[in-house]
Design a protein around this motif. Structure first.
Motif, PDB file in Angstrom:
ATOM      1  N   LEU A 116       0.829  -1.200   0.000  1.00  0.00           N
ATOM      2  CA  LEU A 116       0.000   0.000   0.000  1.00  0.00           C
ATOM      3  C   LEU A 116       0.865   1.253   0.000  1.00  0.00           C
ATOM      4  N   HIS A 117       0.416   2.258  -0.699  1.00  0.00           N
ATOM      5  CA  HIS A 117       1.084   3.548  -0.685  1.00  0.00           C
ATOM      6  C   HIS A 117       0.056   4.629  -0.942  1.00  0.00           C
ATOM      7  N   SER A 118       0.429   5.816  -0.660  1.00  0.00           N
ATOM      8  CA  SER A 118      -0.488   6.945  -0.807  1.00  0.00           C
ATOM      9  C   SER A 118      -0.696   7.268  -2.286  1.00  0.00           C
ATOM     10  N   PRO A 119      -1.956   7.480  -2.707  1.00  0.00           N
ATOM     11  CA  PRO A 119      -2.179   7.853  -4.104  1.00  0.00           C
ATOM     12  C   PRO A 119      -1.743   9.276  -4.419  1.00  0.00           C
ATOM     13  N   SER A 120      -1.546  10.101  -3.378  1.00  0.00           N
ATOM     14  CA  SER A 120      -1.197  11.497  -3.631  1.00  0.00           C
ATOM     15  C   SER A 120       0.309  11.715  -3.750  1.00  0.00           C
ATOM     16  N   VAL A 121       1.109  10.746  -3.347  1.00  0.00           N
ATOM     17  CA  VAL A 121       2.567  10.882  -3.444  1.00  0.00           C
ATOM     18  C   VAL A 121       3.115   9.622  -4.083  1.00  0.00           C
ATOM     19  N   HIS A 122       3.973   9.792  -5.079  1.00  0.00           N
ATOM     20  CA  HIS A 122       4.576   8.643  -5.731  1.00  0.00           C
ATOM     21  C   HIS A 122       5.474   7.899  -4.755  1.00  0.00           C
ATOM     22  N   VAL A 123       5.606   6.601  -4.949  1.00  0.00           N
ATOM     23  CA  VAL A 123       6.372   5.762  -4.043  1.00  0.00           C
ATOM     24  C   VAL A 123       7.816   6.234  -3.935  1.00  0.00           C
ATOM     25  N   GLU A 180      -1.441  15.134   5.678  1.00  0.00           N
ATOM     26  CA  GLU A 180      -2.693  14.678   5.079  1.00  0.00           C
ATOM     27  C   GLU A 180      -2.694  13.164   4.900  1.00  0.00           C
ATOM     28  N   GLU A 181      -1.547  12.610   4.534  1.00  0.00           N
ATOM     29  CA  GLU A 181      -1.458  11.169   4.331  1.00  0.00           C
ATOM     30  C   GLU A 181      -1.683  10.412   5.633  1.00  0.00           C
ATOM     31  N   VAL A 182      -1.160  10.945   6.728  1.00  0.00           N
ATOM     32  CA  VAL A 182      -1.304  10.285   8.022  1.00  0.00           C
ATOM     33  C   VAL A 182      -2.735  10.425   8.534  1.00  0.00           C
ATOM     34  N   LEU A 183      -3.288  11.638   8.442  1.00  0.00           N
ATOM     35  CA  LEU A 183      -4.618  11.877   8.991  1.00  0.00           C
ATOM     36  C   LEU A 183      -5.746  11.394   8.090  1.00  0.00           C
ATOM     37  N   LEU A 184      -5.681  11.715   6.806  1.00  0.00           N
ATOM     38  CA  LEU A 184      -6.795  11.427   5.908  1.00  0.00           C
ATOM     39  C   LEU A 184      -6.692  10.069   5.222  1.00  0.00           C
ATOM     40  N   HIS A 227      -4.848   7.527   6.430  1.00  0.00           N
ATOM     41  CA  HIS A 227      -4.593   6.524   7.469  1.00  0.00           C
ATOM     42  C   HIS A 227      -3.277   5.782   7.278  1.00  0.00           C
ATOM     43  N   GLU A 228      -2.251   6.509   6.815  1.00  0.00           N
ATOM     44  CA  GLU A 228      -0.935   5.898   6.716  1.00  0.00           C
ATOM     45  C   GLU A 228      -0.304   5.850   8.101  1.00  0.00           C
ATOM     46  N   GLU A 229       0.517   4.856   8.316  1.00  0.00           N
ATOM     47  CA  GLU A 229       1.270   4.758   9.569  1.00  0.00           C
ATOM     48  C   GLU A 229       2.383   5.809   9.517  1.00  0.00           C
ATOM     49  N   PRO A 230       2.487   6.698  10.529  1.00  0.00           N
ATOM     50  CA  PRO A 230       3.547   7.714  10.481  1.00  0.00           C
ATOM     51  C   PRO A 230       4.926   7.085  10.577  1.00  0.00           C
ATOM     52  N   THR A 231       5.830   7.578   9.745  1.00  0.00           N
ATOM     53  CA  THR A 231       7.201   7.083   9.766  1.00  0.00           C
ATOM     54  C   THR A 231       7.963   7.758  10.902  1.00  0.00           C
ATOM     55  N   ALA A 232       9.103   7.191  11.260  1.00  0.00           N
ATOM     56  CA  ALA A 232       9.941   7.775  12.309  1.00  0.00           C
ATOM     57  C   ALA A 232      10.394   9.176  11.904  1.00  0.00           C
TER      58      ALA A 232
END
Length: 102
Positions: A38-45, A53-57, A59-64
């Motif tokens: 899984l990856h965010s559709p708004s940011v390329h891998v 926005e990726e973390v809140l909207l 639901h991505e796991e926040p990175t260190a």
């Protein structure tokens, strides 16, 4: 001849939406996708910086790295009114044109 009444506006669309959500859930249960795929559709891998926005909207796991940057922002001193005004004038607003700040 008995003609059935047409559905009210939006009823069919609502029904289709409910069915598609149920199908997505059912397929997700049957065919789970590993989190690494899984990856965010708004940011390329290939881009590395995670956004709030990726973390809140999304639901991505926040990175260190994201958590460290967030902590650093929390510890930063507040900006002066002059600095906020300068940044607002540089930003350009919704149209991206810095010559017409909003």
């Amino acid at each position: 001849m008995n003609i059935p009444q047409a559905p009210k506006d939006g009823d069919f669309a609502h029904w289709v939406e409910e069915k598609s959500e149920a199908l997505k859930f059912e397929l997700g249960e049957k065919f789970p996708v590993p989190p690494t795929v899984l990856h965010s559709p708004s940011v390329h891998v290939e881009t590395g910086k995670q956004k709030l926005e990726e973390v809140l909207l999304e639901h991505e796991e926040p990175t260190a790295e994201f958590l460290e940057e967030l902590a650093a922002l929390g510890d930063a001193p507040p900006l002066s009114d002059e600095e906020l005004a300068r940044q607002a004038l540089e930003a350009g607003g919704g149209d991206g044109d810095a010559s017409t700040p909003e």
